[in-house]
Design an enzyme around this catalytic site. Structure first.
Site, PDB file in Angstrom:
ATOM      1  N   CYS A 246       1.022  -1.084  -0.038  1.00  0.00           N
ATOM      2  CA  CYS A 246      -0.029   0.041   0.080  1.00  0.00           C
ATOM      3  C   CYS A 246       0.898   1.337  -0.045  1.00  0.00           C
ATOM      4  O   CYS A 246       1.238   1.743   0.909  1.00  0.00           O
ATOM      5  CB  CYS A 246      -0.906  -0.134   1.154  1.00  0.00           C
ATOM      6  SG  CYS A 246      -1.969  -1.500   1.260  1.00  0.00           S
ATOM      7  N   SER A 247       1.374   1.593  -1.257  1.00  0.00           N
ATOM      8  CA  SER A 247       2.623   2.505  -1.232  1.00  0.00           C
ATOM      9  C   SER A 247       2.394   3.751  -0.806  1.00  0.00           C
ATOM     10  O   SER A 247       3.176   4.427  -0.408  1.00  0.00           O
ATOM     11  CB  SER A 247       3.265   2.100  -2.461  1.00  0.00           C
ATOM     12  OG  SER A 247       4.626   2.628  -2.661  1.00  0.00           O
ATOM     13  N   GLU A 270      -0.509   0.413  -5.728  1.00  0.00           N
ATOM     14  CA  GLU A 270      -1.630   1.566  -5.002  1.00  0.00           C
ATOM     15  C   GLU A 270      -2.723   1.688  -5.959  1.00  0.00           C
ATOM     16  O   GLU A 270      -2.603   1.750  -7.380  1.00  0.00           O
ATOM     17  CB  GLU A 270      -0.803   3.069  -5.166  1.00  0.00           C
ATOM     18  CG  GLU A 270      -1.814   4.147  -5.030  1.00  0.00           C
ATOM     19  CD  GLU A 270      -2.408   3.935  -3.616  1.00  0.00           C
ATOM     20  OE1 GLU A 270      -3.682   4.126  -3.430  1.00  0.00           O
ATOM     21  OE2 GLU A 270      -1.656   3.629  -2.432  1.00  0.00           O
ATOM     22  N   ASP A 317       1.825  -1.439   4.859  1.00  0.00           N
ATOM     23  CA  ASP A 317       1.018  -0.475   5.618  1.00  0.00           C
ATOM     24  C   ASP A 317      -0.169  -0.113   5.266  1.00  0.00           C
ATOM     25  O   ASP A 317      -0.268   1.036   4.687  1.00  0.00           O
ATOM     26  CB  ASP A 317       2.322   0.675   5.843  1.00  0.00           C
ATOM     27  CG  ASP A 317       2.114   1.711   6.663  1.00  0.00           C
ATOM     28  OD1 ASP A 317       2.156   1.653   7.975  1.00  0.00           O
ATOM     29  OD2 ASP A 317       1.560   3.112   6.322  1.00  0.00           O
ATOM     30  N   CYS A 377      -0.291   3.159  11.869  1.00  0.00           N
ATOM     31  CA  CYS A 377      -0.234   4.399  12.780  1.00  0.00           C
ATOM     32  C   CYS A 377      -1.314   4.703  13.565  1.00  0.00           C
ATOM     33  O   CYS A 377      -2.092   5.623  13.682  1.00  0.00           O
ATOM     34  CB  CYS A 377      -0.077   5.644  11.924  1.00  0.00           C
ATOM     35  SG  CYS A 377      -1.316   6.118  10.605  1.00  0.00           S
TER      36      CYS A 377
END
Length: 485
Positions: A246-247, A270, A317, A377
């Site tokens: 998931c760039s 993406e 991520d 995050c």
């Protein structure tokens, strides 16, 4: 004696000259338009309960010229947004035309009601300035209704003003060495090397480097510590093939390229077209030439396809709640964070977790992969420990186990399952941001170096010169027959 008439010049009626627009006024006008575009994007995403780029990412994209002015306008307008909306409703000054351009109206209203200078050029500005008295009257009425004496009392003073955090800057070692970067930055600020990530520098809070030449030319990247730890945790070696699942926007992707010394290959996935553009801009800025962009869904990739026979590591991520970086992203200023959204948050977190589990299981299923990093995050257990715990049986069956990234780091995973001590957590208070990292490593590595195991077309391709952004023909269908740019 006849008098001779003199040829007097005809009288010229002078038209009032148009007032010249100063450079500062034009700059403010452009900033308001750029701020309105950013505000439109974040408000639409917030209303539709879907993830969009952070306010900072949108403002500091290359397409925005007046970054500082635009950023300030967006943040301040969001801060006062509820007040502005109430004032507009009370004043009832908008016609159908301007109701269709609400983000711009909000920006201009902020300047009229709370800004330092009243805007003087622009159609929206002129329309609202002519109604300034009505807007001020609406504000006075609102204060009476809310039984407060000042605008400040209307604002939510408990909004996250944030724990003051240092400015982190990552050195792009593809273009510059760390010591040279330190030498340049020390001309402006006190600079220290981060004790955890070798190419990360630490400067005092508030250090403004957005317009610094080293940032503009891609030698430095403004990247937080948690984000910088992710690529470092993967420990991908030079020459490896790696997937960044998931760039976009690409900071972790180009960090990987830097850590791999520009060697090997990174497949950057993406799905969103606009984010693909941002990803390509980041790659171009970094100077990395070993990154291939795949405009498509990581979940659509077939792990057994020969094209991935040499992929040895995956960085995942995925989309998450962003709850650990809420102050950095400024999401706390959005409307959905100013009301009681407990039920919505629960539903959203569940949906995110379902996707995260699916993506992590998919990453672990690539046969030749030896290392997988899963990061968020987020501070929520449902997106972190629970996701990892749910895939542990699958991971074990495929030969993976949890390893310990950055063993010297003290804060570890919540003690909700055996092995959670291998997980890494950053604390929003202690570390100034919340982050989570899990590292899976394969214990029974498969030898994939035999030439007979590599498809013939792969053997032919490995001797060709590498060109960035090209993709094997097998995936052209994922792009609907065209490149994404």
């Amino acid at each position: 004696m006849a008098r001779h008439k003199t040829n007097a010049p005809p009288k010229v009626t002078r038209q009032p000259s148009k007032q010249k627009t100063s450079g500062a006024e034009r700059s403010s006008l452009y900033a308001r338009r750029e701020a309105a575009k950013v505000l439109h994007t974040v408000l639409r995403g917030d209303a539709e309960r879907r993830a969009v780029a952070s306010i900072k990412s949108l403002v500091f994209s290359p397409s925005v010229r007046n970054k500082r002015g635009t950023f300030a306008l967006v943040c301040e307008t969001l801060k006062y947004l509820n007040v502005i909306k109430d004032v507009l409703e009370i004043a009832n000054v908008l016609n159908s035309k301007w109701k269709r351009q609400e983000p711009l109206v909000y920006i201009v209203c902020y300047d009229i009601l709370f800004g330092k200078e009243t805007p003087s050029i622009g159609d929206a500005e002129k329309f609202l300035v002519r109604r300034k008295d009505a807007l001020l009257s609406g504000l006075a009425t609102l204060l009476v209704r809310k039984k407060v004496k000042s605008v400040e009392e209307l604002l939510d003073l408990s909004q996250l003003n944030g724990h003051i955090k240092p400015r982190y800057v990552r050195v792009n070692t593809l273009k510059m060495d760390v010591d040279s970067a330190v030498q340049e930055l020390e001309k402006l600020y006190k600079v220290e090397k981060d004790e955890t990530v070798p190419d990360l520098l630490v400067m005092p809070p508030g250090s403004d480097l957005h317009a610094h030449p080293l940032v503009m030319n891609g030698r430095l990247f403004l990247q937080g510590k948690g984000s910088s730890m992710v690529a470092a945790a993967l420990q991908a070696e030079a020459g490896w093939e790696v997937i960044d699942a998931c760039s976009a926007p690409g900071n972790k992707t180009v960090h990987l390229a830097s850590l791999m010394k520009g060697q090997g290959k990174i497949i950057a996935c993406e799905l969103n077209e606009e984010r693909v553009k941002r990803l390509e801009q980041t790659i171009k800025l970094s100077g990395a030439t070993n990154i291939e962009v795949f405009h498509g869904d990581f979940l659509s990739l077939n792990p057994t396809d020969p094209s991935f026979a040499k992929v040895r590591a995956i960085l995942l991520d995925p989309s998450c709640s962003g709850s650990g970086t809420i102050t950095d992203r400024l999401d706390h200023l959005l409307p959905s964070h100013s009301t009681d959204n407990t039920n919505y948050d629960s539903i959203r977190l569940h949906k995110l977790a379902v996707f995260q589990k699916k993506a992590l299981a998919h990453a672990l299923s690539f046969p030749q992969v030896e290392r997988v990093v899963y990061s968020t995050c987020s501070i929520h257990q449902i997106e972190n420990e629970d996701v990892v715990s749910s895939v542990l049986p699958l991971a074990s069956s495929l030969g993976f186990e949890l390893s310990t990234p950055f063993p010297q780091w003290q804060r570890r995973g919540l003690s909700v399952f055996t092995g959670s001590e291998h997980l890494l957590r950053m604390d929003p208070v202690e570390d100034k941001e919340g982050f989570f990292i899990a590292l899976f490593t394969k214990t029974n590595k498969i030898d994939n170096s035999k030439p007979s195991e590599i498809p013939g077309r792969e053997c032919r391709r490995r001797h060709k010169q590498f060109y960035p952004f090209l993709w094997p023909k097998v995936f052209f269908r994922a792009w609907n027959g065209r490149f994404p740019y």
